[in-house]
Enzyme design. Sequence first.
Site, PDB file in Angstrom:
ATOM      1  N   GLU A  21       0.830  -1.204   0.000  1.00  0.00           N
ATOM      2  CA  GLU A  21       0.000   0.000   0.000  1.00  0.00           C
ATOM      3  C   GLU A  21       0.867   1.257   0.000  1.00  0.00           C
ATOM      4  O   GLU A  21       0.607   2.202   0.729  1.00  0.00           O
ATOM      5  CB  GLU A  21      -0.953   0.002   1.201  1.00  0.00           C
ATOM      6  CG  GLU A  21      -1.987  -1.109   1.143  1.00  0.00           C
ATOM      7  CD  GLU A  21      -2.999  -1.061   2.293  1.00  0.00           C
ATOM      8  OE1 GLU A  21      -2.706  -0.429   3.322  1.00  0.00           O
ATOM      9  OE2 GLU A  21      -4.073  -1.662   2.142  1.00  0.00           O
ATOM     10  N   GLU A  47      -6.731  -7.828  -0.431  1.00  0.00           N
ATOM     11  CA  GLU A  47      -7.163  -7.753   0.969  1.00  0.00           C
ATOM     12  C   GLU A  47      -8.666  -7.522   0.994  1.00  0.00           C
ATOM     13  O   GLU A  47      -9.132  -6.382   0.963  1.00  0.00           O
ATOM     14  CB  GLU A  47      -6.456  -6.614   1.723  1.00  0.00           C
ATOM     15  CG  GLU A  47      -4.991  -6.866   1.993  1.00  0.00           C
ATOM     16  CD  GLU A  47      -4.366  -5.841   2.947  1.00  0.00           C
ATOM     17  OE1 GLU A  47      -5.073  -4.923   3.417  1.00  0.00           O
ATOM     18  OE2 GLU A  47      -3.152  -5.975   3.218  1.00  0.00           O
TER      19      GLU A  47
END
Length: 636
Positions: free
Chosen positions: A175, A255
């Site tokens: 991320e 995710e």
Amino acid sequence: LQPPSTAPLPQASRPARSFQLDYEQDCFRKDGAPFRYISGSIHYARVPRPAWRDRLLKMYMSGLSALQVYVPWNYHEPLPGVYDFAGDRDVEAFLDLTAELGLLVILRPGPYICAEWEMRGWPFWLARRPRCHLPSLSPAYLAAVDSWLHVLLPKIKPRLYQHGGNIISVQVENEYGSYYACDYEYLRHLLGSFRALLGSEVLLFTTDGTRAEELRCGTLQGLYATIDFGPGSNVTESFGVQRRVEPKGPLVNSEYYTGWLDYWGEAHASTSSVQVARGLEDMLQLGASVNMYMFHGGTNFAYWSGADFKDQYKPVTTSYDYDAPLSEAGDPTEKLFAIRTVISKVLSLAGGGGQHWAPLPPAPPKYAYGWVALRKYANLLDVLDVLCPSGPIQSPFPLTFEAIKQAHGFVVYRTQLPRDVLDPATLGAPPHSICDRGYVMLQQEYRGTLERDGQTTLRVTGRAGDTLDVLLENMGRISFGANISDFKGLLGNLSLDSSPLSNWLIYPLAIDTAIQQGRPHGWPHAALPKSSSPGRAGPAFYTGTFETPGIAWDTFVKFPGWSKGQLWINGFNLGRYWPRRGPQQTLFVPGSVLHVGCPNNITVLELEGAPPIPFLLFLDRPLFNGTLSRSTAATE
Ligand SMILES: *[C@@H]1O[C@H](CO)[C@@H](O)[C@H](O)[C@H]1NC(C)=O
Ligand SMILES: *[C@@H]1O[C@H](CO)[C@@H](O)[C@H](O)[C@H]1NC(C)=O
Ligand SMILES: *[C@@H]1O[C@H](CO)[C@@H](O)[C@H](O)[C@H]1NC(C)=O
Ligand SMILES: *[C@@H]1O[C@H](CO)[C@@H](O)[C@H](O)[C@H]1NC(C)=O
Ligand SMILES: *[C@@H]1O[C@H](CO)[C@@H](O)[C@H](O)[C@H]1NC(C)=O
């Protein structure tokens, strides 16, 4: 090793092992055939090693074909150039087990992992390096990253799918787009290191949120861009965002949030099973590959929980149950069965997935060992010589944990009142300088707690020369966002009516070492400090023992009337308890830390105040929701 007794197959007839992207058919290709994965996240650092096989087997039997696994750098390199891959940290043994059970692995070696893990997986000692801006092209940071990757990735390379192993893909960074540094040079540097150490064949990818800036800053040519989003998002719109950066290739949600984490002092989080299962089905029907984060969350043992920063510092609870399909203690939940039903439906529509659909193994048994009496052993200040055998560091002004090379836990800052304080004076610290909690004692008597983003002053009186002690507790370094230099300890001058106190003695405490060496249970009684005050308030050790009837079963320990502290059983650090703040009311005690046929040694470090009659209560189920636990207290 013996050579194989049968002649090896001729080179040409051995099928080539490959795992690749197919930009024509919008899927992965495994050994040339179209492939998509249904995966679940598990963090080996949050599961005791004796439970690894049980959890992995249950994930396999839930219909998963793959696992997604982080490698927390700070778990393995506690000091620069000092590596630890033993016991619970044996990542290679964990990977061997995944291969043995027939699971594929998607590896996420960071170097940044977030995961609500202490300091995002970075070693604390990075923060000591001058001009070390994380994570960017600072030479000190990159040198540390590269030397770590040179230790880790050679262990990974032989386990890659192409080399006969079960690791199908490797994530670079994590991320990174959320960090908004947009430092493509940094990502390019990492891509170069991963390629150099893992070879040209392995599939490398990134994961980012679905905001435009996140994908703009987190993606790089040469790294396949995947996204993450939870059950609340619109599946079509979210994958539409991935399509803007990857117009062709497999749809991947790296995710998919099955639940959420808890913070101390906030409501217990939960996510509906029906919603999770429905979102999963929608994604699988589109042919997407999905990783569920978390499939099994586990526990932030010892000091490994991280923290977030949103308006204020928000430390994460000890439990990382996450409301995940497989509970903290490894029990299948209603959510697991809902997910398994979706997977079996989708796989049989698609012609089977070769999964085993035998009944799941039963939940490990739990045992309510009941009430265990403890007794006060010593005030923390009375055993400083045992907890800090090398003696204190002298400094005119306070030093941070980082400056004195203390990663986690506790440090005592001691000085003397410079003058008589007959009328109450204000003992205080500048904003953001108590990181994260300071327990204040004057002449060994507890006066109150200073707290980051909370109470930062106390009113005190005393005489010139009186001893002032502040026990500083690190509650976990921030794991997400732009505030990266989360130094710990007393970061500013403590002052008395705004005049700074000076001439400090700073005691870095090695509490875990002392407890592992058999203390305080092993302390001869003659050594019991006579000065230990009988009072119940302030930092003190309590001890007790209990025996298990026959076998050592998992259990959950409740702290009726206790305030806040840390628990060890047989030297194993089970983490922080904080029933006053909640929502978590019990700590998970895996049966593997208990012994059969001899007393189990309990050590509690209570920081603020124990109940008048100190007992612990061992239950056969967890209490995650503080309010719920109060309503059921009468029946326990
Ligand atoms: C998801 O978004 C698409 C495109 O904006 C829309 O057509 C669809 O109705 C949405 N689905 C749901 C369940 O809201
Ligand atoms: C926690 O308890 C409160 C009060 O009883 C309740 O409103 C809330 O729904 C509970 N939360 C969960 C996740 O169970
Ligand atoms: C970083 O921390 C400081 C002080 O704790 C705070 O004022 C600031 O808003 C934080 N910045 C961000 C981006 O969260
Ligand atoms: C503490 O006070 C001293 C003397 O006033 C000053 O030199 C020092 O910079 C201060 N430290 C911090 C962290 O503010
Ligand atoms: C508990 O502590 C005693 C005294 O140090 C020690 O002899 C015993 O082995 C310990 N028990 C366990 C299970 O570690």
